[in-house]
Design an enzyme around this catalytic site. Structure first.
Site, PDB file in Angstrom:
ATOM      1  N   ARG A 210     -28.023  24.493  29.145  1.00  0.00           N
ATOM      2  CA  ARG A 210     -28.158  26.022  29.100  1.00  0.00           C
ATOM      3  C   ARG A 210     -29.575  26.275  28.769  1.00  0.00           C
ATOM      4  O   ARG A 210     -29.453  25.919  27.019  1.00  0.00           O
ATOM      5  CB  ARG A 210     -27.123  27.146  27.531  1.00  0.00           C
ATOM      6  CG  ARG A 210     -25.937  26.511  28.138  1.00  0.00           C
ATOM      7  CD  ARG A 210     -24.892  28.041  27.341  1.00  0.00           C
ATOM      8  NE  ARG A 210     -22.841  27.590  28.113  1.00  0.00           N
ATOM      9  CZ  ARG A 210     -22.633  28.245  27.558  1.00  0.00           C
ATOM     10  NH1 ARG A 210     -22.547  29.909  26.820  1.00  0.00           N
ATOM     11  NH2 ARG A 210     -21.604  28.779  28.054  1.00  0.00           N
ATOM     12  N   GLU A 212     -31.180  28.558  27.495  1.00  0.00           N
ATOM     13  CA  GLU A 212     -31.877  29.631  26.526  1.00  0.00           C
ATOM     14  C   GLU A 212     -32.858  29.215  24.820  1.00  0.00           C
ATOM     15  O   GLU A 212     -33.221  27.720  24.535  1.00  0.00           O
ATOM     16  CB  GLU A 212     -31.035  29.989  25.399  1.00  0.00           C
ATOM     17  CG  GLU A 212     -30.036  30.492  26.408  1.00  0.00           C
ATOM     18  CD  GLU A 212     -28.157  30.561  26.528  1.00  0.00           C
ATOM     19  OE1 GLU A 212     -28.061  29.547  26.128  1.00  0.00           O
ATOM     20  OE2 GLU A 212     -27.474  31.332  26.856  1.00  0.00           O
ATOM     21  N   ARG A 218     -26.455  26.982  16.086  1.00  0.00           N
ATOM     22  CA  ARG A 218     -24.850  26.315  16.069  1.00  0.00           C
ATOM     23  C   ARG A 218     -25.628  26.881  17.522  1.00  0.00           C
ATOM     24  O   ARG A 218     -24.523  26.996  18.778  1.00  0.00           O
ATOM     25  CB  ARG A 218     -23.864  28.234  16.387  1.00  0.00           C
ATOM     26  CG  ARG A 218     -24.467  29.040  15.834  1.00  0.00           C
ATOM     27  CD  ARG A 218     -24.141  30.110  15.001  1.00  0.00           C
ATOM     28  NE  ARG A 218     -22.895  31.264  16.709  1.00  0.00           N
ATOM     29  CZ  ARG A 218     -22.302  32.064  16.839  1.00  0.00           C
ATOM     30  NH1 ARG A 218     -22.579  32.321  15.417  1.00  0.00           N
ATOM     31  NH2 ARG A 218     -21.333  32.618  17.284  1.00  0.00           N
ATOM     32  N   HIS A 219     -25.908  26.479  18.345  1.00  0.00           N
ATOM     33  CA  HIS A 219     -27.172  26.204  19.799  1.00  0.00           C
ATOM     34  C   HIS A 219     -27.223  24.833  19.891  1.00  0.00           C
ATOM     35  O   HIS A 219     -28.012  24.511  19.391  1.00  0.00           O
ATOM     36  CB  HIS A 219     -27.340  27.259  20.288  1.00  0.00           C
ATOM     37  CG  HIS A 219     -26.822  28.501  19.740  1.00  0.00           C
ATOM     38  ND1 HIS A 219     -27.240  29.591  18.774  1.00  0.00           N
ATOM     39  CD2 HIS A 219     -25.796  28.970  21.142  1.00  0.00           C
ATOM     40  CE1 HIS A 219     -26.211  31.122  19.679  1.00  0.00           C
ATOM     41  NE2 HIS A 219     -25.515  31.023  20.728  1.00  0.00           N
ATOM     42  N   GLU A 351     -17.590  31.929  15.912  1.00  0.00           N
ATOM     43  CA  GLU A 351     -17.536  31.811  17.874  1.00  0.00           C
ATOM     44  C   GLU A 351     -16.427  30.631  18.023  1.00  0.00           C
ATOM     45  O   GLU A 351     -17.404  29.781  17.764  1.00  0.00           O
ATOM     46  CB  GLU A 351     -17.739  32.163  18.508  1.00  0.00           C
ATOM     47  CG  GLU A 351     -16.860  32.498  19.933  1.00  0.00           C
ATOM     48  CD  GLU A 351     -18.254  32.936  20.949  1.00  0.00           C
ATOM     49  OE1 GLU A 351     -18.660  34.182  20.733  1.00  0.00           O
ATOM     50  OE2 GLU A 351     -18.193  32.138  21.847  1.00  0.00           O
ATOM     51  N   SER A 354     -14.286  31.413  24.001  1.00  0.00           N
ATOM     52  CA  SER A 354     -14.453  32.524  24.161  1.00  0.00           C
ATOM     53  C   SER A 354     -13.719  32.253  25.866  1.00  0.00           C
ATOM     54  O   SER A 354     -13.198  31.502  26.179  1.00  0.00           O
ATOM     55  CB  SER A 354     -15.792  33.267  25.023  1.00  0.00           C
ATOM     56  OG  SER A 354     -16.155  33.083  23.851  1.00  0.00           O
ATOM     57  N   ARG A 402     -19.859  22.504  18.299  1.00  0.00           N
ATOM     58  CA  ARG A 402     -19.455  24.182  17.806  1.00  0.00           C
ATOM     59  C   ARG A 402     -18.271  23.764  16.796  1.00  0.00           C
ATOM     60  O   ARG A 402     -18.021  24.042  15.747  1.00  0.00           O
ATOM     61  CB  ARG A 402     -19.086  24.785  18.702  1.00  0.00           C
ATOM     62  CG  ARG A 402     -18.827  26.480  18.065  1.00  0.00           C
ATOM     63  CD  ARG A 402     -19.979  26.889  17.539  1.00  0.00           C
ATOM     64  NE  ARG A 402     -21.271  27.011  18.287  1.00  0.00           N
ATOM     65  CZ  ARG A 402     -21.360  27.963  18.429  1.00  0.00           C
ATOM     66  NH1 ARG A 402     -20.312  29.140  18.858  1.00  0.00           N
ATOM     67  NH2 ARG A 402     -22.477  28.402  19.640  1.00  0.00           N
TER      68      ARG A 402
HETATM   69  P1  ATP Z   1     -22.457  32.324  21.596  1.00  0.00           P
HETATM   70  O1  ATP Z   1     -22.324  33.749  21.092  1.00  0.00           O
HETATM   71  O2  ATP Z   1     -21.589  31.212  20.114  1.00  0.00           O
HETATM   72  O3  ATP Z   1     -23.942  31.920  22.074  1.00  0.00           O
HETATM   73  P2  ATP Z   1     -21.092  32.239  23.885  1.00  0.00           P
HETATM   74  O4  ATP Z   1     -20.289  33.468  23.726  1.00  0.00           O
HETATM   75  O5  ATP Z   1     -22.428  32.285  24.466  1.00  0.00           O
HETATM   76  O6  ATP Z   1     -21.815  31.489  22.809  1.00  0.00           O
HETATM   77  P3  ATP Z   1     -19.076  30.928  25.800  1.00  0.00           P
HETATM   78  O7  ATP Z   1     -20.362  30.667  26.923  1.00  0.00           O
HETATM   79  O8  ATP Z   1     -18.354  31.699  25.660  1.00  0.00           O
HETATM   80  O9  ATP Z   1     -20.552  30.653  24.708  1.00  0.00           O
HETATM   81  O10 ATP Z   1     -19.449  29.302  25.945  1.00  0.00           O
HETATM   82  C1  ATP Z   1     -18.185  28.846  25.610  1.00  0.00           C
HETATM   83  C2  ATP Z   1     -17.680  27.743  23.985  1.00  0.00           C
HETATM   84  O11 ATP Z   1     -18.899  26.693  24.051  1.00  0.00           O
HETATM   85  C3  ATP Z   1     -18.107  28.692  22.725  1.00  0.00           C
HETATM   86  O12 ATP Z   1     -17.161  29.537  22.175  1.00  0.00           O
HETATM   87  C4  ATP Z   1     -19.118  27.659  21.630  1.00  0.00           C
HETATM   88  O13 ATP Z   1     -17.720  27.385  21.356  1.00  0.00           O
HETATM   89  C5  ATP Z   1     -19.376  26.800  22.770  1.00  0.00           C
HETATM   90  N1  ATP Z   1     -20.703  26.812  23.102  1.00  0.00           N
HETATM   91  C6  ATP Z   1     -21.448  27.464  24.149  1.00  0.00           C
HETATM   92  N2  ATP Z   1     -22.603  27.997  24.273  1.00  0.00           N
HETATM   93  C7  ATP Z   1     -23.468  27.385  22.446  1.00  0.00           C
HETATM   94  C8  ATP Z   1     -24.555  26.392  22.885  1.00  0.00           C
HETATM   95  N3  ATP Z   1     -25.951  26.795  23.493  1.00  0.00           N
HETATM   96  N4  ATP Z   1     -24.160  25.186  22.125  1.00  0.00           N
HETATM   97  C9  ATP Z   1     -23.349  24.695  21.907  1.00  0.00           C
HETATM   98  N5  ATP Z   1     -22.312  25.075  21.977  1.00  0.00           N
HETATM   99  C10 ATP Z   1     -21.628  26.230  22.848  1.00  0.00           C
HETATM  100 MG    MG Z   2     -18.719  33.428  24.026  1.00  0.00          MG
END
Ligand code: ATP
Ligand code: MG
Length: 428
Positions: A210, A212, A218-219, A351, A354, A402
């Site tokens: 990702r 971002e 947490r990312h 979180e 999802s 995570r």
């Molecule tokens: P958040 O809201 O915490 O930024 P997200 O909703 O963008 O996460 P999802 O696309 O729902 O992320 O991804 C499913 C799961 O993967 C998340 O619940 C989290 O556990 C993990 N995850 C997502 N993005 C990241 C990241 N950039 N780094 C680490 N773990 C991640």
């Molecule tokens: Mg999510």
């Protein structure tokens, strides 16, 4: 002689051949101690001036910490030694010297800051505490896989190079693919859906990328996801699957990682599960005057849920449609519904996942793509994959790092990945 692991040396008497790293040395002039560690544990080794060979006795004092050594000696009972045994050194050989000074502090109470530790992660990984995190992470992924394989799920490996976005949005890493442009996968979403519509029950642990630019605790920009997808399933069915697997994972960690949990000073409890609608959570938060978004939970709200329901996975379902990706099924299959069949799972204030029921109806999918400002033409292959016998289906994704962070209460997700990739870090 053959190598004996330190853990097994505690069960032995007589001579052993040990291999490992020099953790510590102590010189009491007539007697010298050397704490040897390997992957299985630590052993106090002793040299006595009047008995031990002179060159070995000398080496015990001059060897550099974290050097790799081979030690041959006699296992002896000892009331003072940790674990009640020690090894009286007869032979010692340095196999790989560790240069001094070490660039980071690798003692048990290391004060070196995280970024510096990550610069020297290979050395940081000499520490019991760091090893404990990854031994537990290994149990987590093993338990995840084992649980679903036992339930008849098929493990799959999605492609990591994709031709277009799988989630919408633009946070993708571009990659060159011969004369075409391509991206690193941000999720196995579209592939697991195609598989749920053919192989019914699938699971994977796969890396995603990702792009971002945010730099948070947490990312990561590269993380691993533990995903499932199931044919003929709605949100309720897949939430229950997550409840079961998370309970199983925590049980397995409690059972298999007693020593590691002790090293990290963590007491774990198998969580309960609670199911609340987004509206119910919003009401609760209003009651406690905690801010909650219109179609997303705030960090404060996630923390409050943990305070209200400790040691509980809270499934927040009936999520507002506007807060979910285009592929999430709207309530009652109505393109303009307020709510959706999507959910988030919150555990220990964060979180972890999802998921939800997906849209398996091509026309509805096209409407939802347009509503999200995306062009259905860009998703033609994906939409078309649901035209030839696609049942309803659902699934979710738990971030491995995570989840590790949350379970072990680590302040920074970078502690839960051996070699993090973030905005600034591409090495080691
Ligand atoms: P958040 O809201 O915490 O930024 P997200 O909703 O963008 O996460 P999802 O696309 O729902 O992320 O991804 C499913 C799961 O993967 C998340 O619940 C989290 O556990 C993990 N995850 C997502 N993005 C990241 C990241 N950039 N780094 C680490 N773990 C991640
Ligand atoms: Mg999510």
């Amino acid at each position: 002689m053959e190598r004996t692991y330190i853990k097994d040396a505690f069960e032995k008497t007589g001579k052993v051949e040990l291999y490992g790293w020099v953790h510590d040395t102590r010189d009491l002039s007539k007697i010298r101690f050397l704490v040897l560690k390997d992957i299985s544990g630590r052993m106090q080794c002793v040299g006595i001036k009047s008995e031990t060979k002179a060159e070995v006795f000398k080496l015990m004092n001059s060897v550099n910490r974290e050097s790799v050594v081979k030690i041959i000696g006699e296992v002896k009972e000892s009331k003072q030694a940790p674990g009640g045994k020690e090894v009286l050194i007869e032979e010692m050989e340095v196999l790989a010297n560790a240069e001094q000074p070490l660039p980071i502090d690798v003692s048990d109470h290391s004060k070196t800051e995280l970024p510096k530790r990550l610069d020297y992660r290979f050395l940081d990984l000499h520490r019991d505490k760091i090893q404990a995190i990854f031994k537990i992470q290994s149990t987590i992924s093993m338990a995840f896989r084992e649980h679903f394989i036992k339930k008849g799920f098929i493990e799959f490996q999605p492609p990591s190079i994709i031709s277009s976005s799988s989630e919408g949005g633009t946070e993708l890493f571009p990659a060159k693919y011969f004369e075409k442009s391509a991206y690193l996968a941000q999720s196995p979403q579209l592939y697991k859906q195609m598989l749920a519509c053919s192989m019914e029950k699938v699971m994977t642990i796969t890396p995603v990328w990702r792009a971002e630019k945010h730099n948070t605790v947490r990312h990561l920009n590269e993380c691993r996801q533990m995903d499932i997808e199931m044919g003929f399933a709605d949100a309720k069915i897949v939430m229950k699957q997550m409840e079961e697997v998370v309970k199983y994972i925590v049980e397995q960690v409690i059972e298999n990682n007693k020593k590691e949990l002790e090293i990290l000073d963590i007491k774990l409890k198998v969580p309960e599960a609670k199911y609340l609608t987004f509206e119910e959570v919003s009401k609760l938060m209003r009651k406690y005057k905690v801010k909650v978004g219109k179609d997303d939970l705030t960090g404060e709200a996630e923390k409050k849920l943990d305070e209200l329901f400790p040691d509980t996975i809270v499934f927040v379902h009936d999520w507002p449609l506007s807060g979910k990706p285009f592929y999430i099924m709207p309530k009652d299959e109505k393109a303009d519904a307020e709510l959706s069949e999507g959910f988030d799972a919150i555990y220990k204030g964060m979180e972890i996942s999802s998921g939800g029921q997906r849209i398996h109806l091509p026309e509805l999918l096209e409407k939802r793509l347009k509503a999200k400002g995306l062009n259905p033409k860009d998703f033609k292959d994906y939409v078309d994959s649901f035209r030839f016998g696609a049942p309803k289906h659902g699934g979710w994704s738990i971030g491995l790092e995570r989840f590790t962070q949350v379970l072990l209460g680590l302040e920074n997700i970078r502690e839960a990945v051996m070699f993090p990739r973030d905005r600034d870090r591409l090495t080691p």
